[in-house]
Structures are given as C-alpha cells and as structure tokens.
Design a protein around this motif. Structure first.
Motif, PDB file in Angstrom:
ATOM      1  N   ALA A   1      -5.355  16.543  10.621  1.00  0.00           N
ATOM      2  CA  ALA A   1      -6.516  17.405  10.429  1.00  0.00           C
ATOM      3  C   ALA A   1      -7.563  16.746   9.536  1.00  0.00           C
ATOM      4  CB  ALA A   1      -6.086  18.741   9.830  1.00  0.00           C
ATOM      5  N   GLU A   2      -7.098  16.000   8.539  1.00  0.00           N
ATOM      6  CA  GLU A   2      -7.997  15.286   7.616  1.00  0.00           C
ATOM      7  C   GLU A   2      -7.322  13.981   7.226  1.00  0.00           C
ATOM      8  OE1 GLU A   2      -9.342  17.773   4.278  1.00  0.00           O
ATOM      9  OE2 GLU A   2      -8.421  19.471   5.311  1.00  0.00           O
ATOM     10  N   ARG A   3      -8.118  12.990   6.823  1.00  0.00           N
ATOM     11  CA  ARG A   3      -7.571  11.738   6.318  1.00  0.00           C
ATOM     12  C   ARG A   3      -8.582  11.060   5.409  1.00  0.00           C
ATOM     13  NH1 ARG A   3      -6.033   8.484  11.434  1.00  0.00           N
ATOM     14  NH2 ARG A   3      -5.037   7.175   9.849  1.00  0.00           N
ATOM     15  N   GLY A   4      -8.088  10.277   4.457  1.00  0.00           N
ATOM     16  CA  GLY A   4      -8.955   9.576   3.518  1.00  0.00           C
ATOM     17  C   GLY A   4      -8.277   9.443   2.166  1.00  0.00           C
ATOM     18  N   THR A   5      -9.010   8.920   1.196  1.00  0.00           N
ATOM     19  CA  THR A   5      -8.491   8.860  -0.168  1.00  0.00           C
ATOM     20  C   THR A   5      -8.639  10.236  -0.820  1.00  0.00           C
ATOM     21  OG1 THR A   5     -10.638   8.240  -1.076  1.00  0.00           O
ATOM     22  CG2 THR A   5      -9.195   6.440  -0.330  1.00  0.00           C
ATOM     23  N   HIS A   6      -8.132  10.340  -2.033  1.00  0.00           N
ATOM     24  CA  HIS A   6      -8.226  11.617  -2.746  1.00  0.00           C
ATOM     25  C   HIS A   6      -9.683  12.021  -2.921  1.00  0.00           C
ATOM     26  CE1 HIS A   6      -7.574  14.738  -5.746  1.00  0.00           C
ATOM     27  NE2 HIS A   6      -8.424  14.095  -6.555  1.00  0.00           N
TER      28      HIS A   6
ATOM     29  N   GLN B   1     -14.751  16.326   1.298  1.00  0.00           N
ATOM     30  CA  GLN B   1     -14.816  16.981   2.607  1.00  0.00           C
ATOM     31  C   GLN B   1     -14.748  18.500   2.499  1.00  0.00           C
ATOM     32  OE1 GLN B   1     -11.976  15.400   5.430  1.00  0.00           O
ATOM     33  NE2 GLN B   1     -12.410  13.272   4.865  1.00  0.00           N
ATOM     34  N   ASP B   2     -14.254  18.989   1.367  1.00  0.00           N
ATOM     35  CA  ASP B   2     -14.177  20.442   1.129  1.00  0.00           C
ATOM     36  C   ASP B   2     -13.387  21.153   2.239  1.00  0.00           C
ATOM     37  OD1 ASP B   2     -14.558  22.713  -0.347  1.00  0.00           O
ATOM     38  OD2 ASP B   2     -16.477  23.214   0.602  1.00  0.00           O
ATOM     39  N   GLY B   3     -12.244  20.534   2.619  1.00  0.00           N
ATOM     40  CA  GLY B   3     -11.388  21.132   3.640  1.00  0.00           C
ATOM     41  C   GLY B   3     -10.113  21.700   3.022  1.00  0.00           C
ATOM     42  N   TRP B   4      -9.035  21.687   3.810  1.00  0.00           N
ATOM     43  CA  TRP B   4      -7.753  22.250   3.343  1.00  0.00           C
ATOM     44  C   TRP B   4      -7.270  21.547   2.094  1.00  0.00           C
ATOM     45  CZ3 TRP B   4      -2.920  20.295   2.396  1.00  0.00           C
ATOM     46  CH2 TRP B   4      -1.874  21.216   2.252  1.00  0.00           C
ATOM     47  N   TYR B   5      -7.433  20.219   2.040  1.00  0.00           N
ATOM     48  CA  TYR B   5      -6.944  19.452   0.900  1.00  0.00           C
ATOM     49  C   TYR B   5      -7.651  19.901  -0.377  1.00  0.00           C
ATOM     50  CZ  TYR B   5      -5.640  15.412  -1.963  1.00  0.00           C
ATOM     51  OH  TYR B   5      -5.143  14.599  -2.961  1.00  0.00           O
ATOM     52  N   ARG B   6      -8.955  20.027  -0.337  1.00  0.00           N
ATOM     53  CA  ARG B   6      -9.731  20.443  -1.521  1.00  0.00           C
ATOM     54  C   ARG B   6      -9.323  21.848  -1.960  1.00  0.00           C
ATOM     55  NH1 ARG B   6     -15.096  19.616  -3.771  1.00  0.00           N
ATOM     56  NH2 ARG B   6     -15.200  21.056  -5.519  1.00  0.00           N
ATOM     57  N   GLN B   7      -9.175  22.743  -1.013  1.00  0.00           N
ATOM     58  CA  GLN B   7      -8.799  24.120  -1.342  1.00  0.00           C
ATOM     59  C   GLN B   7      -7.402  24.180  -1.969  1.00  0.00           C
ATOM     60  OE1 GLN B   7      -9.175  26.342   2.286  1.00  0.00           O
ATOM     61  NE2 GLN B   7     -11.328  25.757   2.593  1.00  0.00           N
ATOM     62  N   MET B   8      -6.457  23.427  -1.397  1.00  0.00           N
ATOM     63  CA  MET B   8      -5.101  23.437  -1.932  1.00  0.00           C
ATOM     64  C   MET B   8      -5.028  22.762  -3.302  1.00  0.00           C
ATOM     65  SD  MET B   8      -2.057  24.455  -1.572  1.00  0.00           S
ATOM     66  CE  MET B   8      -2.237  25.093   0.098  1.00  0.00           C
ATOM     67  N   PHE B   9      -5.801  21.702  -3.471  1.00  0.00           N
ATOM     68  CA  PHE B   9      -5.792  21.007  -4.765  1.00  0.00           C
ATOM     69  C   PHE B   9      -6.332  21.916  -5.865  1.00  0.00           C
ATOM     70  CE2 PHE B   9      -7.502  18.267  -8.074  1.00  0.00           C
ATOM     71  CZ  PHE B   9      -6.474  17.344  -8.251  1.00  0.00           C
ATOM     72  N   ASP B  10      -7.436  22.593  -5.579  1.00  0.00           N
ATOM     73  CA  ASP B  10      -8.019  23.508  -6.579  1.00  0.00           C
ATOM     74  C   ASP B  10      -7.048  24.646  -6.896  1.00  0.00           C
ATOM     75  OD1 ASP B  10     -10.302  21.978  -6.643  1.00  0.00           O
ATOM     76  OD2 ASP B  10     -11.431  23.256  -5.255  1.00  0.00           O
TER      77      ASP B  10
ATOM     78  N   LYS C   1       0.830  -1.203   0.000  1.00  0.00           N
ATOM     79  CA  LYS C   1       0.000   0.000   0.000  1.00  0.00           C
ATOM     80  C   LYS C   1       0.868   1.258   0.000  1.00  0.00           C
ATOM     81  CE  LYS C   1      -3.853  -2.291   0.230  1.00  0.00           C
ATOM     82  NZ  LYS C   1      -4.820  -2.291  -0.907  1.00  0.00           N
ATOM     83  N   THR C   2       0.228   2.369  -0.372  1.00  0.00           N
ATOM     84  CA  THR C   2       0.916   3.661  -0.434  1.00  0.00           C
ATOM     85  C   THR C   2       0.189   4.663   0.444  1.00  0.00           C
ATOM     86  OG1 THR C   2       1.699   3.258  -2.689  1.00  0.00           O
ATOM     87  CG2 THR C   2       1.654   5.535  -1.936  1.00  0.00           C
ATOM     88  N   LEU C   3       0.962   5.368   1.259  1.00  0.00           N
ATOM     89  CA  LEU C   3       0.406   6.413   2.125  1.00  0.00           C
ATOM     90  C   LEU C   3       0.932   7.760   1.656  1.00  0.00           C
ATOM     91  CD1 LEU C   3      -1.069   7.262   4.814  1.00  0.00           C
ATOM     92  CD2 LEU C   3       1.189   7.091   5.915  1.00  0.00           C
ATOM     93  N   GLY C   4       0.023   8.722   1.522  1.00  0.00           N
ATOM     94  CA  GLY C   4       0.405  10.086   1.199  1.00  0.00           C
ATOM     95  C   GLY C   4       0.287  10.963   2.429  1.00  0.00           C
ATOM     96  N   ILE C   5       1.261  11.852   2.626  1.00  0.00           N
ATOM     97  CA  ILE C   5       1.241  12.772   3.765  1.00  0.00           C
ATOM     98  C   ILE C   5       1.441  14.187   3.225  1.00  0.00           C
ATOM     99  CG2 ILE C   5       2.272  13.396   5.975  1.00  0.00           C
ATOM    100  CD1 ILE C   5       3.319  10.592   6.233  1.00  0.00           C
ATOM    101  N   VAL C   6       0.492  15.073   3.504  1.00  0.00           N
ATOM    102  CA  VAL C   6       0.561  16.445   3.025  1.00  0.00           C
ATOM    103  C   VAL C   6       0.264  17.393   4.174  1.00  0.00           C
ATOM    104  CG1 VAL C   6      -0.071  15.820   0.655  1.00  0.00           C
ATOM    105  CG2 VAL C   6      -1.866  16.427   2.318  1.00  0.00           C
ATOM    106  N   GLY C   7       0.504  18.657   3.923  1.00  0.00           N
ATOM    107  CA  GLY C   7       0.235  19.668   4.940  1.00  0.00           C
ATOM    108  C   GLY C   7       1.131  20.867   4.752  1.00  0.00           C
ATOM    109  N   ARG C   8       0.870  21.884   5.556  1.00  0.00           N
ATOM    110  CA  ARG C   8       1.659  23.105   5.472  1.00  0.00           C
ATOM    111  C   ARG C   8       3.109  22.847   5.886  1.00  0.00           C
ATOM    112  NH1 ARG C   8      -3.322  24.656   7.657  1.00  0.00           N
ATOM    113  NH2 ARG C   8      -4.427  26.262   6.436  1.00  0.00           N
ATOM    114  N   VAL C   9       3.991  23.783   5.606  1.00  0.00           N
ATOM    115  CA  VAL C   9       5.377  23.708   6.048  1.00  0.00           C
ATOM    116  C   VAL C   9       5.410  23.692   7.574  1.00  0.00           C
ATOM    117  CG1 VAL C   9       7.604  24.880   6.087  1.00  0.00           C
ATOM    118  CG2 VAL C   9       6.235  24.879   3.989  1.00  0.00           C
TER     119      VAL C   9
ATOM    120  N   ASP D   1      -3.282   5.076  -1.323  1.00  0.00           N
ATOM    121  CA  ASP D   1      -4.409   4.340  -0.735  1.00  0.00           C
ATOM    122  C   ASP D   1      -5.024   5.114   0.422  1.00  0.00           C
ATOM    123  OD1 ASP D   1      -4.268   1.610  -2.171  1.00  0.00           O
ATOM    124  OD2 ASP D   1      -2.207   1.938  -1.533  1.00  0.00           O
ATOM    125  N   GLU D   2      -4.212   5.909   1.097  1.00  0.00           N
ATOM    126  CA  GLU D   2      -4.729   6.787   2.137  1.00  0.00           C
ATOM    127  C   GLU D   2      -3.851   8.034   2.171  1.00  0.00           C
ATOM    128  OE1 GLU D   2      -6.186   6.816   6.822  1.00  0.00           O
ATOM    129  OE2 GLU D   2      -4.624   5.410   6.203  1.00  0.00           O
TER     130      GLU D   2
END
Length: 589
Positions: free
Chosen positions: A550-555, A561-570, A364-372, A539-540
């Motif tokens: 702060a958030e977790r899940g697939t893409h 969820q329309d949280g930080w991840y969605r805002q940064m992706f857009d 499996k593959t884990l992705g980790i993102v977030g601010r500096v 995978d996660e």
C-alpha cells in the motif's frame, strides 16, 4: 494375512534371522514331544510292575536331555524373533521420525501433534508385535501343532487323534469372523487414543491460559468426556477380544470329552495302553497353545494391519518443498530480490500475496509493517522456503532460492518469530542449538547484542539455568531475546525478525536495534513489526495491506505521505506519551 505381505520387505531383508528363529521353534517342538512319551512309558512300566532302577534312570535322563534341549532352543528363537521385531520397530521409528523432519508446513497444519505422537508410539508397537508375536503365533501354531499332531497319530492312535481334533476347525471360522470385527474396532480405538493424546498435549501446553481464565473444571470435564469416549471404544475391542478365550476353552473341552470317551474305550479294548492315554492327554494339553496362538494371531494381525496402514499413510505423505539433489551448495550472499505476483496457501483459494516486490542489497535493512493478516509473515515463510508454489521469483545473489540445497540455504538465514520455541534445556544449550561447538566468548557476544547479558547474570545458575518446557521460567521479553541470540550465533547472511521485539520495552528495543545495525553493517536484515519504532531506521519500509504493498519508502518519506503509516505512528507516539504520563503520576504519588 495381508499384514505379512505388507511387511514382506522386512522379512526378506532379515530372512536369515527369522530362519534361525524358526529352527529354534522346530527344535523346541521336537524336544517337547519327548516328555509326554517318556511319562506314558513310565506309567505303563509301573502299571505292569516292570519299572527298574535302570529303566527309571534312563527315562529320567531322557527328560533331562529334553529339558536342556528346550532351554537352548527356546533361547535361539527368542533372541532371533524378538530381536528382529525390535529391529523393525527401530527401523520404522527412525524412518517415521526422519520423515517428520522432511515434511513441510502444510503437513503440520493438517495433522495434530497428539495424533502424530500416537502413530509414532502405539501404532509402531502394534506393528512390532506382528513381527514378533505374530510370527511366533503363526509359525509355532504350525510347528508345535503339527509335530504334536504327528506324534499323537504315530505314537498313540490315529483314530483317537482324528476324533479329538475334530472340533478344532471351528476355531478358524470363529477367528476369521471375530478378526474382521476386531480390525474395525481397533481402528476406532487407535483414532480415539489419538484424540485423547491431542487433548492431553493441548491442555498441558495451554495450562497457563486455562488457569488464568479459570477454566480448570471445564477442561477437566472435557478431558473426562474424552477419556469416557476412549474407554467405551476400547470396551468394544475388549469384548470382541474376550470372546476368543471362552470359545477356545469350549473347543478344548469338546476335545477332552472325545478323548475320555473314545480313549477309555480303546484302553478297555486293549487297543492302546493306559500309558498311551496319559501321553495322549498330555499331547492334547500341548495343543492348547497352538489353538490359542491361532486366535491371538488373527487379533495381532488385525491390530498390526490397522496400525501399519495408519503409519504408512504418514510415510507416503509428500513434502511440497523440493530439495534438489544437484542444487547449489554455495552459501547465499549478495542482493536479495523478491518479486511475487501471486501466492495462496495450499487448499486455500484466497490470495495471500500479490504484486509484492523489493530489492535488498547486502548490509541494508528492510522494514515490513501493516495490519494483522496483511501478509508480513507470509513473506517470511516464502523466504524460509516453507512454501514453494508461487507465481514469481525470489533470488539471493542472482540465484533463485529454489535452486539452492536446503542445507546450504537455510543455515544462512536466521529467523526469529514472535513466539520463538525454546527447548527444555539450559540457557546455553538453547543459544548454541544450531552451533553446538560455539565458544563461551561467542555466546557472550550474541547475548550482549540481544540485551540479555544483565538478565543472565542475575540467574541463579547463569548460563546453566534451565528454562523449562518452552521457556516457561522466562518472561516473554527474555524468551524473545534468547531466540535473537540463538539466531545471531550462526552469523546469518539474512536475519529475519518477525515481530520478535514485541515483548521488550522501548529502551531495550532501541539498544538491540543499535547493536544489530553496528554489527551487521555487511549483512541483510528484515524486520516485520507492529510497533513502528522497530523499523524507523530501516533503509526501506513496506506497508502491506490485504497481501499487497500500500505504501513504501523511508520513515521520513512515509511520514510525508500522510497515509496509514503516518496515522499509526502518531497514534503509537500518543499512546507512549500517555503511558509515560501515567508512570510519572504514579511516581509522584
């Protein structure tokens, strides 16, 4: 004499070698007594007009024997004492460098590279001089001085000897007084040299940044200020050091004055012959070296003592990463479970991670993102066992990672940071660093996976192309892909990419991730990134903020969820479209 006590462990181990050297010094001193006495006898024979061919040949023969004897005995003590000193330097150098390799990340945060280099060079040389020159100065001043003194008293005149050496105790007082001051001054000198070393190393490493920002003259001025400071500190050492010779010369002059006055009187009174006075004067000249040796001894000991303390301060540093001697030697595999309730860096009360948990099955593959500063790299450091004092557990294959031997655990982890370090060697040597016996086919396979094959084919020397210091001849993207190839070559159970695709374009990134997904379907991968396209297929995905999740899940789940991840992706998607539009406009123009 404390430095001799501190080095007692080495002297005890090499006592046979030093005993052989001391025997050579003793024989040298004994043979050295012969020529002055022979010269005195010949002078008396000439003075009394009793010199014959037979007596001349006999005395010349004695001089020849003494010369060859000194040649052999000097060879004895030089090979023994200097050889033992070189062996001590080798022992300490290996011990210190090996200790560097065992120390943890926090140690290198507290000490600068230039300072560590200075202690491994200048300080070790000062210690080596104690085991070589120091022993020579200590033993030879006693042996040569003692044998010469005995010869002067027994072969010439004991009263003349006592008067001539009367000024010598002044030397001991002078050496003790100046020695204490030199010790303090030399510590300051070594510290100044370390700072200068730091500055030179930092400026050379950062020369690209300095030149790109036009700060060459400012950096030169800063370096010159460091040089001036170092010179000023060393001038004080040199001033104190320079006092030894004039005072020693004064003491010798007083001794010669006493010899001329009293010796001449004894000759006139027929107590000694003129040949005796010539011999005595020659013996007195032989006492110069022991006198100088005493002065040099205090200097050598003080320098060596200061350097030994600096080196031992490093050797006594303890790593906070403990490698259990009876730890598990099995290569880790299976599910990775990460459950940290709290962690903060040593000497820092701020919490770096809290309540971070995830479970990652093999393949499996884990992705980790977030601010500096959100905690992404901290997770990687804990997985790499760079820090081990935390609240919680990290298990790999149902075994706590702290229970593994480092030799078993770390080779199973391939880590690629954003700025992967490259050695000043060829492309091939950098790729095969952790697996020197890799075949060319294996190298080409991982190069193809990292998307670097086309680049290498255009290099003038192909795989034999030298990358320069820290990969200076390569672009940022090429350095990252070469580091990825190096990690893939060991076929790690866990591959960690810590923003390791930040310098490659989106198309190359997509090709590398596709290759990894196809080849590592049974191995675990963790990708930390600022560019969210790097983790879309994970995978996660964990979104970190202030050291927590702060958030977790697939893409798809995170987009919903329309949280930080969605805002940064857009935002990143919009930036990509704008950049593509500019490129299209440039092509149309």
């Amino acid at each position: 004499m404390s430095i001799f006590k501190k080095l007692g462990w080495y002297f005890r181990a090499e006592w046979r070698t030093y005993l052989f050297g001391l025997l050579g010094l003793l024989l040298t001193a004994l043979f050295a007594i012969i020529p002055p006495r022979v010269i005195g006898v010949v002078v008396d024979l000439i003075h009394d007009q009793r010199l014959t061919r037979q007596s001349l040949i006999w005395n010349l023969g004695l001089l020849l024997i003494a010369g060859f004897g000194q040649y052999g005995s000097r060879y004895m003590w030089r090979t023994a004492i200097w050889g033992a000193a070189a062996k001590l330097e080798q022992t300490l150098r290996q011990r210190l460098f090996g200790h560097y390799m065992q120390l943890d990340q926090s140690f290198y945060q507290r000490y600068r590279t230039g300072d560590l280099m200075a202690r491994a060079t200048n300080d070790l040389q000062a210690i080596q001089r104690v085991a070589g020159g120091g022993i020579l100065q200590f033993a030879d001043s006693i042996i040569t001085g003692g044998t010469t003194l005995i010869a002067m008293m027994t072969l010439i005149n004991w009263r003349l000897t006592l008067i001539a050496v009367l000024p010598f105790p002044l030397l001991a007082v002078m050496a003790f007084y100046l020695g204490q001051k030199i010790n303090v001054a030399f510590r300051d000198s070594q510290a100044a040299f370390s700072r200068l070393n730091n500055k030179a190393q930092e400026s050379i490493s950062g020369v690209k940044v300095i030149k790109s920002l036009g700060q060459e003259q400012e950096d030169i001025d800063d370096f010159e200020a460091q040089v001036d400071e170092t010179i000023n500190v060393n001038r004080r050492v040199n001033r104190l050091d320079a006092l030894f010779d004039p005072i020693t010369t004064l003491i010798i002059a007083l001794a010669y004055m006493a010899t001329i006055v009293l010796g001449g009187s004894l000759v006139m009174q027929h107590v000694i012959t003129i040949g005796n006075l010539v011999s005595f004067t020659t013996y007195l000249a032989m006492m110069i070296w022991p006198i100088f040796a005493v002065g040099m001894l205090f200097n050598t000991m003080e320098r060596g003592n200061a350097s030994y303390d600096r080196v031992m301060r490093l050797i006594n540093e303890k790593s906070q990463v403990i490698d259990q001697p009876d730890g598990v030697m099995t290569r880790p595999s299976g599910t990775l479970r990460f459950d940290i309730t709290e962690f903060h860096y040593p000497d820092d009360t701020a919490i770096a991670l809290h309540d971070v948990d995830f479970s990652l099955a093999a393949g499996k593959t884990l992705g980790i993102v977030g601010r500096v500063g959100a905690g992404k790299t901290t997770i990687m450091r804990l997985l790499l066992r760079q820090f081990e004092r935390y609240q919680g557990t990290i298990q790999y294959g149902k075994t706590d990672i702290l229970d593994y031997r480092l030799d078993a655990y770390l080779p199973a982890v391939g880590y690629v940071p954003q700025d992967g370090f490259l050695f000043s060697a060829s492309v091939r040597d950098n790729i095969t660093f952790a697996k020197p016996d890799a075949t060319q086919a294996e190298v080409e396979q991982v190069v193809a996976m990292s998307g670097l094959a086309d680049q290498i084919s255009h290099f003038e020397s192909g795989y034999d192309t030298l990358v320069g210091e820290e990969g200076v001849s390569l672009s940022g993207g090429q350095r990252q892909r070469l580091a990825i190839a190096r990690a893939l070559l060991i076929d790690p159970e866990l591959l960690i990419l810590d923003d390791a695709l930040s310098a490659v374009d989106a198309e190359t990134e997509s090709r590398i991730l596709t290759n990894l997904h196809a080849d590592r379907h049974q191995k675990t991968t963790i990708i930390a990134a600022h560019r969210l396209s790097s983790v879309m297929q994970a995978d996660e995905i964990l979104v970190l903020d202030a050291g927590g999740i702060a958030e977790r899940g697939t893409h798809d789940e995170l987009m919903a969820q329309d949280g930080w991840y969605r805002q940064m992706f857009d935002r990143q998607a919009l930036e990509t479209k704008v950049q593509q539009g500019r490129r299209d406009d440039d092509e149309n123009d």
